[in-house]
Design a protein around this motif. Sequence first.
Motif, PDB file in Angstrom:
ATOM      1  N   ALA A   1       1.052  -1.150   0.086  1.00 55.89           N
ATOM      2  CA  ALA A   1      -0.038  -0.017  -0.044  1.00 55.89           C
ATOM      3  C   ALA A   1       0.798   1.166   0.088  1.00 55.89           C
ATOM      4  O   ALA A   1       0.579   2.100  -0.671  1.00 55.89           O
ATOM      5  N   VAL A   2       1.957   1.079   0.714  1.00 54.49           N
ATOM      6  CA  VAL A   2       2.945   2.329   0.886  1.00 54.49           C
ATOM      7  C   VAL A   2       3.492   2.500  -0.525  1.00 54.49           C
ATOM      8  O   VAL A   2       3.694   3.909  -1.066  1.00 54.49           O
ATOM      9  N   VAL A   3       4.112   1.600  -1.151  1.00 51.25           N
ATOM     10  CA  VAL A   3       4.711   1.739  -2.437  1.00 51.25           C
ATOM     11  C   VAL A   3       3.646   2.441  -3.423  1.00 51.25           C
ATOM     12  O   VAL A   3       4.152   3.091  -4.608  1.00 51.25           O
ATOM     13  N   VAL A   4       2.552   1.729  -3.569  1.00 52.39           N
ATOM     14  CA  VAL A   4       1.635   2.075  -4.645  1.00 52.39           C
ATOM     15  C   VAL A   4       1.320   3.671  -4.272  1.00 52.39           C
ATOM     16  O   VAL A   4       1.125   4.261  -5.241  1.00 52.39           O
ATOM     17  N   THR A   5       1.043   4.030  -3.143  1.00 55.98           N
ATOM     18  CA  THR A   5       0.691   5.467  -2.689  1.00 55.98           C
ATOM     19  C   THR A   5       1.850   6.164  -2.972  1.00 55.98           C
ATOM     20  O   THR A   5       1.650   7.287  -3.586  1.00 55.98           O
ATOM     21  N   LEU A   6       3.033   5.941  -2.768  1.00 60.54           N
ATOM     22  CA  LEU A   6       4.147   6.876  -2.985  1.00 60.54           C
ATOM     23  C   LEU A   6       4.060   6.822  -4.572  1.00 60.54           C
ATOM     24  O   LEU A   6       4.424   8.075  -4.997  1.00 60.54           O
ATOM     25  N   GLY A   7       4.385   5.831  -5.283  1.00 59.07           N
ATOM     26  CA  GLY A   7       4.307   5.847  -6.929  1.00 59.07           C
ATOM     27  C   GLY A   7       3.118   6.713  -7.428  1.00 59.07           C
ATOM     28  O   GLY A   7       3.568   7.508  -8.340  1.00 59.07           O
ATOM     29  N   THR A   8       2.150   6.508  -7.088  1.00 58.85           N
ATOM     30  CA  THR A   8       1.001   7.317  -7.559  1.00 58.85           C
ATOM     31  C   THR A   8       1.227   8.918  -7.194  1.00 58.85           C
ATOM     32  O   THR A   8       0.824   9.720  -8.392  1.00 58.85           O
TER      33      THR A   8
ATOM     34  N   GLU B   1      -4.599  11.073  -5.891  1.00 60.20           N
ATOM     35  CA  GLU B   1      -3.939  10.773  -4.783  1.00 60.20           C
ATOM     36  C   GLU B   1      -4.268  11.571  -3.406  1.00 60.20           C
ATOM     37  O   GLU B   1      -3.577  12.915  -3.698  1.00 60.20           O
ATOM     38  N   SER B   2      -4.619  11.286  -2.507  1.00 56.20           N
ATOM     39  CA  SER B   2      -4.807  12.005  -1.333  1.00 56.20           C
ATOM     40  C   SER B   2      -3.562  12.750  -0.801  1.00 56.20           C
ATOM     41  O   SER B   2      -2.510  12.244  -0.783  1.00 56.20           O
ATOM     42  N   GLU B   3      -3.654  14.133  -0.613  1.00 60.41           N
ATOM     43  CA  GLU B   3      -2.468  14.892  -0.014  1.00 60.41           C
ATOM     44  C   GLU B   3      -1.245  14.976  -1.126  1.00 60.41           C
ATOM     45  O   GLU B   3      -0.127  15.190  -0.762  1.00 60.41           O
ATOM     46  N   SER B   4      -1.530  14.567  -2.402  1.00 61.80           N
ATOM     47  CA  SER B   4      -0.438  14.699  -3.145  1.00 61.80           C
ATOM     48  C   SER B   4      -0.447  16.204  -3.996  1.00 61.80           C
ATOM     49  O   SER B   4       0.710  16.354  -4.511  1.00 61.80           O
ATOM     50  N   GLY B   5      -1.319  16.786  -3.450  1.00 59.49           N
ATOM     51  CA  GLY B   5      -1.543  18.220  -4.246  1.00 59.49           C
ATOM     52  C   GLY B   5      -0.558  19.243  -3.699  1.00 59.49           C
ATOM     53  O   GLY B   5       0.145  20.060  -4.461  1.00 59.49           O
ATOM     54  N   LEU B   6       0.076  19.175  -2.423  1.00 55.33           N
ATOM     55  CA  LEU B   6       1.094  20.049  -2.008  1.00 55.33           C
ATOM     56  C   LEU B   6       2.382  19.784  -2.768  1.00 55.33           C
ATOM     57  O   LEU B   6       3.058  20.672  -3.257  1.00 55.33           O
ATOM     58  N   LEU B   7       2.863  18.391  -3.119  1.00 53.54           N
ATOM     59  CA  LEU B   7       4.007  18.240  -3.894  1.00 53.54           C
ATOM     60  C   LEU B   7       3.746  18.946  -5.433  1.00 53.54           C
ATOM     61  O   LEU B   7       4.667  19.339  -6.013  1.00 53.54           O
ATOM     62  N   THR B   8       2.507  18.648  -5.886  1.00 56.08           N
ATOM     63  CA  THR B   8       1.924  19.344  -7.297  1.00 56.08           C
ATOM     64  C   THR B   8       2.407  20.625  -7.289  1.00 56.08           C
ATOM     65  O   THR B   8       2.894  21.070  -8.247  1.00 56.08           O
ATOM     66  N   VAL B   9       1.657  21.508  -6.374  1.00 57.54           N
ATOM     67  CA  VAL B   9       2.008  22.858  -6.505  1.00 57.54           C
ATOM     68  C   VAL B   9       3.361  23.541  -6.267  1.00 57.54           C
ATOM     69  O   VAL B   9       3.707  24.366  -6.697  1.00 57.54           O
TER      70      VAL B   9
END
Length: 607
Positions: free
Chosen positions: A181-188, A237-245
């Motif tokens: 689950a961690v690997v999939v979340t990180l990759g996504t 992907e939850s909380e990925s937006g901070l990295l995106t911006v």
Amino acid sequence: MITDPASYLALVTALAVACQVVAWAVRIPSILILLIVGFGLGQLVTPDAVLGRDVLFGGVSLAVGVILFEGSLSLRFKDISDLGRTTLRLCTVTVAVAWGLITLTVWFLGFPVELALLVGAVLVVTGPTVIGPILRQLRPTRRIAALLRWEGILVDPIGAILAVLVFQAVLAGASADPFGAVVVTLGTTILTAVVIALVLGLLLELAIKRHLVPDFLHGAVFLAAAVGALALSNSIESESGLLTVTLLGIYLANRPNLHLEHVATFQEHLQVLLVGILFVVLAGRVAPGAVVDIAPVAGIFVLVLVLVIRPVSIQLALLGTGSTKEERRLLAFMAPRGIVAAAVTSIFALELSHAAERVSDPAHAARLDQLGEQASQMVPLVFLVIVATVAIYGLGVGRLAERLGLATTSPQGVILAGGDEWIVRVAQALDDLGVDVVMVSVYRVALNRARMAGIRVEMANLLSDYVVRDMELAGLKTFVAATDQDERNAIAAREFSHVLGRKHVFQLAPAATEHVGSDRTETASHLTARTPFAPALEYKELTERAQHMDVRRTSLTKKYTYADFQQMYDGRAIALFTVRGDEVDVVTEKSSIEGNVTLITLVPRTD
């Protein structure tokens, strides 16, 4: 009690701005006042009751994204061209070491290992919302400023992603494959952020360079793009937006010939407002009883965090990177936590409290329910860490930076732009009084003369990228543009006003036009800086008079006043600067010069 959302938001906005004005006036970190006011307001009305949790945390998520986007627009790779390895280690090794040490500390203090990992992930961040105001007040060397800025902005999304990974592993538990689950979340998360940031960045760059968007809409378009990217990324992907911006801002900041200074100014003003509002609102959610209960544990934790974890992580990460001993020592005692830590902690504490409802396995659900109850202690713990670290670092880092020779808490230095002989003599007079002086010019003869007198010189075009963005400004407070071109003086003064403040930026009086006082011939007042010296002379007259004048330092007292001095020279002296103790000021025609002060002037030459 306030129950109307509009009234509550209006009150919060007014309080947020007022707190930051007061903090600027008394020269303390604004977050300390914001948190105190937020705690107090929370006893009268809680944001959850007025806004509702969904609206509250939705707004918090968007605001944090805008703040990180604004910060990342200032991250230019050119600033760390000689600090690449140090920056990389600061944002990777330091994070890993700090996460491990914080997790162990929180676990030893009695928290379950799952919450310890979550708190550790959240508190690896330092926060641009805290670093930025401290840097504006401290004005350290370029290297230190770049390292702190890059760490503060890049580590924020990294900490949020670590927290998401821990949260996903906790939700997976023993009923599934936590590692998978961690690997999939990180990759996504990484793939989503890179793709959205790259595609949207290319579209924005194309729209700006081809003038598909009018200038007056640039700020609004970039704001909408950042908010849209955040929401789209989080939906994938939850909380990925901070990295995106963050990636979007870095991409845009480093594109050639993409001039976004006006956008950055708009975003900066918005960031200041959002930071104040967020701290007041989130602090209002913390109950005083919870703070009192966790205070003993928080006190021990803060001591370990400040005295052990940060110094150890910095020393291990930066060893052998080329950073100096003084830089490592300052970085070891500069890690205040900011709004991202507060926001992410609040969000995940709420998510944990509802996580048990979504799990079918009874044993796992019971464990999540227990974690949800214990997670209520995370929020007051993190807020106390924010208050303590901001107080410790914000109030103490200035003295440390001064002792290490990397900054000054009260900069008084002067930048003199121009190459005339009288400027060299004035610079030497200031230098003789212990004032830091920098002379900027393109004329080699003048610079060589200043260099021989021991004056720091910068041979550069006053309007070059180097002078405007990259010149070392540590210890400098005042800018005086005294070249022979009024337009050049005005443009340079406007650029320096963004850094030094309009109060400390001056340009020689513009040359008189044929129709004095005409709004068609006079330069608009908002396009010019303050006029220095008394009397205020234009370049040609000042240069001609200075050829027959000497630079003089005169000690004024209550018995020998400024009026006495002017009478001695029949009003023909030109007052330039006053030095009172460690404080240096430019004399203007509106200056009131009284008491014991050293006056630097140009006086008629005598045989």
